[in-house]
Motif scaffolding. Structure first.
Motif, PDB file in Angstrom:
ATOM      1  N   GLY A 293       0.813  -1.210   0.000  1.00  0.00           N
ATOM      2  CA  GLY A 293       0.000   0.000   0.000  1.00  0.00           C
ATOM      3  C   GLY A 293       0.848   1.262   0.000  1.00  0.00           C
ATOM      4  O   GLY A 293       0.515   2.250  -0.661  1.00  0.00           O
ATOM      5  N   ALA A 294       1.956   1.220   0.754  1.00  0.00           N
ATOM      6  CA  ALA A 294       2.840   2.380   0.794  1.00  0.00           C
ATOM      7  C   ALA A 294       3.481   2.641  -0.562  1.00  0.00           C
ATOM      8  O   ALA A 294       3.737   3.795  -0.927  1.00  0.00           O
ATOM      9  N   LEU A 295       3.723   1.576  -1.345  1.00  0.00           N
ATOM     10  CA  LEU A 295       4.347   1.732  -2.654  1.00  0.00           C
ATOM     11  C   LEU A 295       3.349   2.101  -3.747  1.00  0.00           C
ATOM     12  O   LEU A 295       3.630   2.949  -4.609  1.00  0.00           O
ATOM     13  N   VAL A 296       2.167   1.461  -3.719  1.00  0.00           N
ATOM     14  CA  VAL A 296       1.187   1.643  -4.798  1.00  0.00           C
ATOM     15  C   VAL A 296       0.260   2.820  -4.545  1.00  0.00           C
ATOM     16  O   VAL A 296      -0.004   3.628  -5.452  1.00  0.00           O
ATOM     17  N   ARG A 297      -0.245   2.933  -3.321  1.00  0.00           N
ATOM     18  CA  ARG A 297      -1.173   4.029  -2.993  1.00  0.00           C
ATOM     19  C   ARG A 297      -0.777   4.668  -1.677  1.00  0.00           C
ATOM     20  O   ARG A 297      -1.476   4.534  -0.659  1.00  0.00           O
ATOM     21  N   PRO A 298       0.326   5.402  -1.616  1.00  0.00           N
ATOM     22  CA  PRO A 298       0.759   6.020  -0.355  1.00  0.00           C
ATOM     23  C   PRO A 298      -0.247   7.020   0.190  1.00  0.00           C
ATOM     24  O   PRO A 298      -0.248   7.316   1.387  1.00  0.00           O
ATOM     25  N   ASP A 299      -1.126   7.543  -0.693  1.00  0.00           N
ATOM     26  CA  ASP A 299      -2.125   8.501  -0.236  1.00  0.00           C
ATOM     27  C   ASP A 299      -3.115   7.884   0.743  1.00  0.00           C
ATOM     28  O   ASP A 299      -3.772   8.595   1.516  1.00  0.00           O
ATOM     29  N   LEU A 300      -3.239   6.536   0.725  1.00  0.00           N
ATOM     30  CA  LEU A 300      -4.201   5.883   1.614  1.00  0.00           C
ATOM     31  C   LEU A 300      -3.795   5.973   3.092  1.00  0.00           C
ATOM     32  O   LEU A 300      -4.630   5.769   3.972  1.00  0.00           O
ATOM     33  N   TRP A 301      -2.521   6.293   3.352  1.00  0.00           N
ATOM     34  CA  TRP A 301      -2.117   6.499   4.750  1.00  0.00           C
ATOM     35  C   TRP A 301      -2.820   7.711   5.357  1.00  0.00           C
ATOM     36  O   TRP A 301      -3.005   7.766   6.580  1.00  0.00           O
ATOM     37  N   LEU A 302      -3.224   8.652   4.514  1.00  0.00           N
ATOM     38  CA  LEU A 302      -3.910   9.859   4.990  1.00  0.00           C
ATOM     39  C   LEU A 302      -5.406   9.803   4.763  1.00  0.00           C
ATOM     40  O   LEU A 302      -6.112  10.775   5.040  1.00  0.00           O
ATOM     41  N   ASP A 303      -5.896   8.679   4.243  1.00  0.00           N
ATOM     42  CA  ASP A 303      -7.338   8.524   4.023  1.00  0.00           C
ATOM     43  C   ASP A 303      -8.065   8.601   5.368  1.00  0.00           C
ATOM     44  O   ASP A 303      -7.671   7.929   6.333  1.00  0.00           O
ATOM     45  N   PRO A 304      -9.121   9.417   5.472  1.00  0.00           N
ATOM     46  CA  PRO A 304      -9.833   9.553   6.758  1.00  0.00           C
ATOM     47  C   PRO A 304     -10.438   8.236   7.264  1.00  0.00           C
ATOM     48  O   PRO A 304     -10.675   8.096   8.468  1.00  0.00           O
ATOM     49  N   MET A 305     -10.712   7.276   6.365  1.00  0.00           N
ATOM     50  CA  MET A 305     -11.245   5.980   6.797  1.00  0.00           C
ATOM     51  C   MET A 305     -10.141   5.050   7.302  1.00  0.00           C
ATOM     52  O   MET A 305     -10.434   4.011   7.886  1.00  0.00           O
ATOM     53  N   GLY A 306      -8.890   5.425   7.053  1.00  0.00           N
ATOM     54  CA  GLY A 306      -7.746   4.681   7.601  1.00  0.00           C
ATOM     55  C   GLY A 306      -7.622   3.241   7.167  1.00  0.00           C
ATOM     56  O   GLY A 306      -7.393   2.366   8.021  1.00  0.00           O
ATOM     57  N   PRO A 307      -7.758   2.883   5.856  1.00  0.00           N
ATOM     58  CA  PRO A 307      -7.660   1.473   5.449  1.00  0.00           C
ATOM     59  C   PRO A 307      -6.305   0.846   5.751  1.00  0.00           C
ATOM     60  O   PRO A 307      -6.230  -0.357   6.013  1.00  0.00           O
ATOM     61  N   LEU A 308      -5.249   1.639   5.698  1.00  0.00           N
ATOM     62  CA  LEU A 308      -3.932   1.097   6.033  1.00  0.00           C
ATOM     63  C   LEU A 308      -3.658   1.159   7.535  1.00  0.00           C
ATOM     64  O   LEU A 308      -3.143   0.208   8.127  1.00  0.00           O
ATOM     65  N   LEU A 309      -4.017   2.270   8.142  1.00  0.00           N
ATOM     66  CA  LEU A 309      -3.764   2.433   9.581  1.00  0.00           C
ATOM     67  C   LEU A 309      -4.495   1.378  10.415  1.00  0.00           C
ATOM     68  O   LEU A 309      -3.965   0.882  11.413  1.00  0.00           O
ATOM     69  N   LYS A 310      -5.715   0.999   9.980  1.00  0.00           N
ATOM     70  CA  LYS A 310      -6.503   0.039  10.758  1.00  0.00           C
ATOM     71  C   LYS A 310      -5.910  -1.363  10.728  1.00  0.00           C
ATOM     72  O   LYS A 310      -6.251  -2.201  11.573  1.00  0.00           O
ATOM     73  N   SER A 311      -5.040  -1.609   9.753  1.00  0.00           N
ATOM     74  CA  SER A 311      -4.423  -2.932   9.682  1.00  0.00           C
ATOM     75  C   SER A 311      -3.398  -3.141  10.791  1.00  0.00           C
ATOM     76  O   SER A 311      -3.101  -4.280  11.162  1.00  0.00           O
ATOM     77  N   ILE A 312      -2.856  -2.042  11.310  1.00  0.00           N
ATOM     78  CA  ILE A 312      -1.810  -2.165  12.334  1.00  0.00           C
ATOM     79  C   ILE A 312      -2.365  -2.742  13.639  1.00  0.00           C
ATOM     80  O   ILE A 312      -1.809  -3.713  14.176  1.00  0.00           O
ATOM     81  N   PRO A 313      -3.481  -2.206  14.190  1.00  0.00           N
ATOM     82  CA  PRO A 313      -4.019  -2.843  15.403  1.00  0.00           C
ATOM     83  C   PRO A 313      -4.493  -4.268  15.155  1.00  0.00           C
ATOM     84  O   PRO A 313      -4.419  -5.117  16.058  1.00  0.00           O
ATOM     85  N   ALA A 314      -4.969  -4.576  13.934  1.00  0.00           N
ATOM     86  CA  ALA A 314      -5.367  -5.952  13.622  1.00  0.00           C
ATOM     87  C   ALA A 314      -4.161  -6.881  13.687  1.00  0.00           C
ATOM     88  O   ALA A 314      -4.255  -8.024  14.166  1.00  0.00           O
ATOM     89  N   ALA A 315      -3.015  -6.379  13.224  1.00  0.00           N
ATOM     90  CA  ALA A 315      -1.794  -7.185  13.291  1.00  0.00           C
ATOM     91  C   ALA A 315      -1.370  -7.419  14.739  1.00  0.00           C
ATOM     92  O   ALA A 315      -0.962  -8.528  15.106  1.00  0.00           O
ATOM     93  N   PHE A 316      -1.480  -6.399  15.562  1.00  0.00           N
ATOM     94  CA  PHE A 316      -1.116  -6.572  16.969  1.00  0.00           C
ATOM     95  C   PHE A 316      -2.099  -7.491  17.690  1.00  0.00           C
ATOM     96  O   PHE A 316      -1.733  -8.192  18.637  1.00  0.00           O
ATOM     97  N   LEU A 317      -3.349  -7.515  17.239  1.00  0.00           N
ATOM     98  CA  LEU A 317      -4.319  -8.453  17.799  1.00  0.00           C
ATOM     99  C   LEU A 317      -3.897  -9.883  17.475  1.00  0.00           C
ATOM    100  O   LEU A 317      -3.980 -10.772  18.333  1.00  0.00           O
ATOM    101  N   ALA A 318      -3.436 -10.122  16.246  1.00  0.00           N
ATOM    102  CA  ALA A 318      -2.937 -11.451  15.874  1.00  0.00           C
ATOM    103  C   ALA A 318      -1.692 -11.802  16.684  1.00  0.00           C
ATOM    104  O   ALA A 318      -1.510 -12.953  17.100  1.00  0.00           O
ATOM    105  N   LEU A 319      -0.830 -10.826  16.907  1.00  0.00           N
ATOM    106  CA  LEU A 319       0.380 -11.055  17.708  1.00  0.00           C
ATOM    107  C   LEU A 319       0.008 -11.422  19.150  1.00  0.00           C
ATOM    108  O   LEU A 319       0.618 -12.305  19.756  1.00  0.00           O
TER     109      LEU A 319
END
Length: 430
Positions: free
Chosen positions: A395-421
């Motif tokens: 996502g950072a390579l193909v659509r870096p603008d999604l990091w600033l998307d108000p819906m947070g499609p990339l940001l929301k993946s981080i807590p999901a990853a920590f939940l798996a951890l």
């Protein structure tokens, strides 16, 4: 002397083995899953043996030079991994025959307090049948019937009680007034140590319980105070809710998840756990009270973490299963066009974008299904972490603008990853 302990890495077996090693005996540890056992208990000589499958010839080969056998193996309920009749009856019959053929001096068999013909469950029926066949054996045997075994280690029913004690705000209970008599794992191990002595009584069945019978309300309340938590109101759960939960747990057992909240455990709670406290005197044993056990093992932060995380663990696993399954299904159905559009907007060819969405969605569904199957759950969680990392990097390579998307499609993946951890860290059952 050389002593074989069957089920030596289980809750009871581990304390029995440790006591025998401290007493200077050479302990042969027998069980099904030995990789972790060898790392946890290096003082034992480990060999693989399955009570449900081993033949008489198998046992004779394993028991060469063994003077005493202690059988700590058992199961609570039938499942793909456990067959009550195979373990409790057929396995014990073959073991007794092998002990006789191999010249074993004594067989110490761990049963359970309260088993009897009036208790119409498969657990009690098979335990009672095993006791009856040993009674007819020419072996020098002794049967120990412990009550609810409480140990500093948490596993099975006592782990569930700790979880109930650590439940936030309330203490949810079913069969709250059932009476239970307890014994400490170390006291039970001491009893076994006395049973292997040459002068120990033989061909006798002994209940091992403290005289005080506690209700489940008392047990959970005292555990909660032991954890250092404030008292909480008891909520008596409707029996229909408890049975529904047990039915779900029974179903999960066929996926490899052996919850202590299954139907057999619920029935055992209903009937209570009672025994003859005076039997312990036969071994010169003074069984400590539940309060004395708690006093001797003061709780620390690790006990509070375990109690508070006990019910959080299945909630986290359920959340992850739903998240990845729905993510995959949505990607293949109503969200397919939108997902393809995200990739084509970055300049990817439409056909390749569609293929990427389908592949990613199927991977999500596959990880969810692997998580549901207990033997592959750890691999699934590791896969979730890897795919999330790939998703974030891509996502950072193909659509870096999604990091600033108000819906947070990339940001929301981080807590999901920590939940798996977190789930990966909590996955162990013992």
């Amino acid at each position: 002397m050389r002593i074989a302990v069957i089920g030596a890495y289980g809750l009871i077996g581990s304390y029995v083995s440790a006591r025998l090693v401290v007493d200077g005996h050479e302990v042969l540890g027998l069980g099904r899953d030995l990789d972790a056992a060898r790392r946890r208990f290096p003082a034992l000589d480990w060999k693989r043996a399955d009570l449900a499958e081993a033949t008489v010839a198998d046992w004779v080969a394993l028991l060469g030079g063994v003077e005493v056998v202690v059988n700590c193996a058992g199961a609570l309920q039938d499942s793909p991994r456990d067959d009550l009749r195979a373990v409790h009856v057929d396995g014990v019959r073959r073991l007794a025959e092998a002990c006789e053929a191999a010249g074993v001096h004594r067989l110490v068999h761990i049963s359970a307090a309260g088993v009897g013909p009036e208790r119409a469950t498969a657990f009690n029926a098979t335990k009672l049948e095993a006791e009856a066949l040993l009674a007819q054996s020419p072996l020098n045997w002794i049967i120990l019937r412990p009550g609810l075994v409480f140990a500093p280690s948490a596993y099975g029913g006592t782990a569930l009680l700790r979880g109930l004690a650590g439940f936030p705000g309330i203490s949810p209970l079913v069969h709250a007034d059932s009476l239970v008599q307890t014994i400490g794992a170390e006291d039970l191990a001491l009893a076994v140590a006395r049973c292997v002595r040459p002068d120990a009584p033989s061909r006798i069945s002994l209940d091992l319980v403290h005289s005080e019978a506690l209700t489940l309300v008392d047990l959970v309340g005292r555990l909660r105070l032991w954890l250092g938590l404030r008292p909480a109101p008891v909520v008596r759960l409707p029996l229909v809710l408890a049975r529904a939960t047990a039915a779900v747990s029974d179903g999960l057992a066929w996926l490899g998840w052996r919850s202590p909240m299954r139907t057999a455990a619920l029935e055992q709670l209903r009937m209570g756990v009672r025994g003859r406290a005076e039997d312990a005197a036969t071994l010169g044993l003074q069984v400590r009270s539940f309060d004395a056990l708690l006093t001797a093992a003061p709780s620390g932060v690790q006990e509070r973490w375990f109690a508070r995380a006990y019910f959080a663990k299945p909630a986290i696993l359920t959340c992850l299963f739903g998240f990845w399954l729905l993510s995959g299904l949505i990607g293949l159905t109503v969200g397919f066009d939108a997902a393809v559009a995200v990739l084509t907007t970055s300049g990817m060819e439409a056909g390749l974008a569609a293929q990427a969405v389908v592949t990613g969605s199927l991977a999500d569904i596959g990880l969810a299904l692997l998580l549901a199957w207990r033997p592959t759950a750890a691999r699934s969680l590791q896969g979730m972490l890897l795919i999330t990392a790939a998703y974030l990097i891509g996502g950072a390579l193909v659509r870096p603008d999604l990091w600033l998307d108000p819906m947070g499609p990339l940001l929301k993946s981080i807590p999901a990853a920590f939940l798996a951890l977190t789930a990966l860290a909590l996955l162990d059952e013992r």
